[in-house]
Design a protein around this motif. Sequence first.
Motif, PDB file in Angstrom:
ATOM      1  N   THR A   4      34.715 -34.341 -17.102  1.00 35.06           N
ATOM      2  CA  THR A   4      34.430 -34.700 -18.487  1.00 35.06           C
ATOM      3  C   THR A   4      34.499 -36.204 -18.747  1.00 35.06           C
ATOM      4  O   THR A   4      33.648 -36.738 -19.455  1.00 35.06           O
ATOM      5  CB  THR A   4      35.365 -33.959 -19.458  1.00 35.06           C
ATOM      6  OG1 THR A   4      36.714 -34.168 -19.058  1.00 35.06           O
ATOM      7  CG2 THR A   4      35.072 -32.479 -19.478  1.00 35.06           C
ATOM      8  N   LEU A  21      27.832 -27.704 -19.303  1.00 39.85           N
ATOM      9  CA  LEU A  21      29.236 -27.431 -19.581  1.00 39.85           C
ATOM     10  C   LEU A  21      29.577 -26.010 -19.157  1.00 39.85           C
ATOM     11  O   LEU A  21      28.818 -25.076 -19.444  1.00 39.85           O
ATOM     12  CB  LEU A  21      29.537 -27.564 -21.077  1.00 39.85           C
ATOM     13  CG  LEU A  21      29.591 -28.964 -21.649  1.00 39.85           C
ATOM     14  CD1 LEU A  21      29.824 -28.903 -23.155  1.00 39.85           C
ATOM     15  CD2 LEU A  21      30.682 -29.769 -20.987  1.00 39.85           C
ATOM     16  N   GLY A  25      35.366 -23.918 -20.113  1.00 36.94           N
ATOM     17  CA  GLY A  25      35.994 -25.238 -20.179  1.00 36.94           C
ATOM     18  C   GLY A  25      37.027 -25.311 -21.288  1.00 36.94           C
ATOM     19  O   GLY A  25      36.939 -24.584 -22.293  1.00 36.94           O
ATOM     20  N   GLN A  29      38.411 -30.686 -24.144  1.00 36.13           N
ATOM     21  CA  GLN A  29      37.481 -31.461 -23.324  1.00 36.13           C
ATOM     22  C   GLN A  29      36.037 -31.208 -23.720  1.00 36.13           C
ATOM     23  O   GLN A  29      35.235 -32.117 -23.832  1.00 36.13           O
ATOM     24  CB  GLN A  29      37.688 -31.129 -21.838  1.00 36.13           C
ATOM     25  CG  GLN A  29      39.019 -31.563 -21.296  1.00 36.13           C
ATOM     26  CD  GLN A  29      39.176 -33.074 -21.347  1.00 36.13           C
ATOM     27  OE1 GLN A  29      38.263 -33.813 -21.018  1.00 36.13           O
ATOM     28  NE2 GLN A  29      40.331 -33.518 -21.793  1.00 36.13           N
ATOM     29  N   VAL A  30      35.720 -29.940 -23.932  1.00 39.16           N
ATOM     30  CA  VAL A  30      34.366 -29.561 -24.317  1.00 39.16           C
ATOM     31  C   VAL A  30      34.021 -30.171 -25.676  1.00 39.16           C
ATOM     32  O   VAL A  30      32.936 -30.704 -25.889  1.00 39.16           O
ATOM     33  CB  VAL A  30      34.220 -28.021 -24.335  1.00 39.16           C
ATOM     34  CG1 VAL A  30      32.933 -27.592 -24.997  1.00 39.16           C
ATOM     35  CG2 VAL A  30      34.324 -27.472 -22.919  1.00 39.16           C
ATOM     36  N   ARG A  50      33.813 -22.751 -14.680  1.00 44.98           N
ATOM     37  CA  ARG A  50      34.244 -23.982 -14.012  1.00 44.98           C
ATOM     38  C   ARG A  50      34.155 -23.814 -12.488  1.00 44.98           C
ATOM     39  O   ARG A  50      33.682 -24.700 -11.789  1.00 44.98           O
ATOM     40  CB  ARG A  50      35.678 -24.328 -14.420  1.00 44.98           C
ATOM     41  CG  ARG A  50      35.804 -24.704 -15.883  1.00 44.98           C
ATOM     42  CD  ARG A  50      37.257 -24.962 -16.307  1.00 44.98           C
ATOM     43  NE  ARG A  50      37.753 -26.138 -15.602  1.00 44.98           N
ATOM     44  CZ  ARG A  50      38.736 -26.113 -14.696  1.00 44.98           C
ATOM     45  NH1 ARG A  50      39.355 -24.989 -14.388  1.00 44.98           N
ATOM     46  NH2 ARG A  50      39.112 -27.219 -14.104  1.00 44.98           N
ATOM     47  N   THR A  63      34.456 -28.859 -15.416  1.00 46.10           N
ATOM     48  CA  THR A  63      34.046 -28.444 -16.755  1.00 46.10           C
ATOM     49  C   THR A  63      32.685 -29.000 -17.122  1.00 46.10           C
ATOM     50  O   THR A  63      31.898 -28.336 -17.786  1.00 46.10           O
ATOM     51  CB  THR A  63      35.088 -28.899 -17.794  1.00 46.10           C
ATOM     52  OG1 THR A  63      36.312 -28.220 -17.524  1.00 46.10           O
ATOM     53  CG2 THR A  63      34.647 -28.593 -19.219  1.00 46.10           C
TER      54      THR A  63
END
Length: 102
Positions: A4, A21, A25, A29-30, A50, A63
């Motif tokens: 990320t 993505l 995740g 972070q997403v 992931r 991610t």
Amino acid sequence: MFGTDAVRDAVRRGAVVLVLLARDGAPGQVGKLERLLSHGSTPLRRTGTRAELGAALGTPPVTAVGVTHEGLATRLLEELDAEADPRAGEPRATEDDATYAG
């Protein structure tokens, strides 16, 4: 590129043409990537886990993946969008196969 932080940096530099993505995740972070991408035109697709994204790259689970090659990004978008829309890319009818066999 993957991870990320690396993907966020690359998006800021304009080096990424597609972001993938992982569906599993971490929300924090997403969310950071989604907010960053909402201000630009870089497409985003959620796909795989992931572990699956990491395996596709030959790395540990990741991610985020940033695609920098335009041709690869175009092909991935076509495949992912067709997978998401079952009406896209409908196969020819079986009887058509004989027509094309020559």
